[in-house]
Design an enzyme around this catalytic site. Structure first.
Site, short mmCIF file in Angstrom:
data_model
loop_
_atom_site.label_atom_id
_atom_site.label_comp_id
_atom_site.label_asym_id
_atom_site.label_seq_id
_atom_site.Cartn_x
_atom_site.Cartn_y
_atom_site.Cartn_z
N THR A 182 0.84 -1.19 0.00
CA THR A 182 0.00 0.00 0.00
C THR A 182 0.88 1.24 0.00
OG1 THR A 182 -1.83 1.11 1.12
CG2 THR A 182 -0.15 0.10 2.51
N ARG A 235 7.04 -0.17 -7.42
CA ARG A 235 7.02 -0.11 -5.95
C ARG A 235 6.44 -1.39 -5.36
NH1 ARG A 235 4.75 4.38 -5.71
NH2 ARG A 235 2.67 3.54 -6.10
N ARG A 284 6.22 -6.49 -1.99
CA ARG A 284 5.92 -7.92 -1.89
C ARG A 284 7.15 -8.72 -1.50
NH1 ARG A 284 3.62 -6.54 -6.93
NH2 ARG A 284 1.38 -6.07 -6.76
N GLU A 296 4.52 -11.60 -12.86
CA GLU A 296 3.79 -12.79 -12.42
C GLU A 296 4.40 -14.06 -12.99
OE1 GLU A 296 0.89 -9.33 -12.73
OE2 GLU A 296 2.46 -10.22 -13.95
#
Length: 395
Positions: A149, A214, A219, A340
């Site tokens: 976030t 970012r 993550r 991904e």
């Protein structure tokens, strides 16, 4: 011949003697008693004291014995009552329920309406237990949700919405929220109010100016935290601006190795919805949904919020027979949209090691809508420092 009578001692006043008989004995006895007078008085005093002590002891013992006998007798009478006792106690004999008497009401109306009886009984209802106060001993896998976030206009709205969804998920669940550079007090306050078990992390990067994506570094900070503390569970990347169903988080616990599912999203033109993710046959992945030509170069066509995996893959490579022990991280050096597939290639080899969630991928469990507001000015701390300039009075 004249005789002389001597006065005898009191001990011998009741005895009579002839003249001259036993006079010497009487005189001897009198003289002896006269000499030992003081000793006899002491002896009598000691005897009286000893007798009184003996009587006192004897009286205490007698009272003690009597009390003991009566106590034992009363105890036996209480344990073994005499007579018959009715052990069949009916339920109506003891009742703590307040039942007011029935009220018969007669209404004199033209239609001869009569109310036979009015009952004020209270129905017994079983209160529905809240899931947080219910104890169940069903063993569940822990769900570990990683959410990056950052400060923006709708951050409070997104975090509160996701927090309320996670609050409804059956525990155990751990929410890892990662911010850049520093942890804001506003974000910490929102996390505390959600009632979800969370960990508030900060992504420390020396070269913040050279960061391309970012979310990749945030993550990775969450993955490093899981690997360092060896947290066991199912890891899921949940961005705060996505929309999630409650069934999704419950389905994550069925994953043993790596699970994936289709994600609905808006096209770039935002005039139609598309589906991105696996094509499944029962629990096997047999293909992929993709609509853009540029994404055909990817190995796995899946959204960041369209897969989850076992956390032991990060810190226990021997369990999964991984040929290398390098840490599994997302790459910031690849082009946008390829994070991904490059990450999944480190976790699994091909589709045979994947599981469909739910079976046959029959439902859409989350949506990626891209509804973030760009360039919107919002007050610091989500609070207005002063009231509006124009105030309309209430009429």
């Amino acid at each position: 011949m004249a005789s002389i009578r001597r006065t005898l001692s009191q001990v011998y006043q009741d005895r009579s003697y002839q003249n001259g008989v036993a006079s010497a004995q009487a005189h001897k006895l009198f003289s002896t008693n006269n000499n030992s007078g003081k000793y006899s008085s002491l002896t009598s005093t000691s005897a009286v004291a000893a007798a009184s002590v003996y009587l006192r002891r004897k009286g205490f013992r007698r009272s003690f014995y009597r009390c003991t006998i009566f106590f034992i007798l009363g105890l036996l009478l209480g344990i073994f009552p005499f007579g018959q006792v009715d052990n069949d106690i009916n339920k109506h004999d003891f009742s703590f329920e307040m039942k007011p008497p029935h009220v018969n009401v007669q209404l004199d109306t033209k239609d001869n309406f009569a109310l036979a009886a009015v009952s004020f009984g209270v129905e017994k209802t079983t209160p529905q237990l809240d899931r947080f106060s219910r104890f169940d001993y069903v063993e569940r896998k822990q769900v570990i949700v990683i959410t990056p976030t950052y400060n923006r206009a709708l951050q409070a709205y997104f975090l509160n919405r996701l927090g309320q969804v996670l609050r409804l998920v059956q525990p155990p669940l751990l929410w890892i929220v990662v911010e850049m550079t520093s942890a804001s007090a506003e974000t910490a306050e929102i996390l505390r109010k959600t009632g979800v078990m969370y960990r508030h992390l900060v992504c420390v990067n020396k070269n913040n100016t050279n960061v391309k994506d970012r979310g990749v570094h945030q993550r990775n900070a969450g993955l490093e935290h899981i690997e360092r503390h060896r947290l066991d569970g199912i890891v899921y990347f949940a961005d705060d601006d996505n929309v999630y169903s409650l069934q999704l988080f419950e389905s994550l616990r069925n994953i043993s190795h790596f699970g994936t599912w289709p994600v609905a999203m808006l096209a770039q033109s935002k005039n139609k919805a598309i589906v991105e993710g696996p094509v499944c046959n029962a629990s096997q992945v047999i293909g992929w949904h993709t609509n853009e030509k540029s994404k055909r170069l990817r190995r796995f066509h899946v959204d960041m919020s369209g897969f989850a995996f076992n956390s032991t893959i990060l810190w226990d490579p021997k369990r999964w027979n991984r040929p290398f022990s390098n840490p599994i991280r997302q790459l910031d050096t690849v082009k946008e949209g390829f994070q991904e597939t490059t990450f999944i290639e480190q976790v699994v080899e091909d589709e045979s090691q994947m599981e469909s969630v739910p079976p046959s991928c029959s439902r859409i469990l989350n949506w990626h809508l891209h509804l973030d507001a760009h360039g919107l000015v919002y007050p610091r701390g989500w609070l207005l420092q002063k009231n509006l300039e124009v105030v309309q009075p209430i009429k």
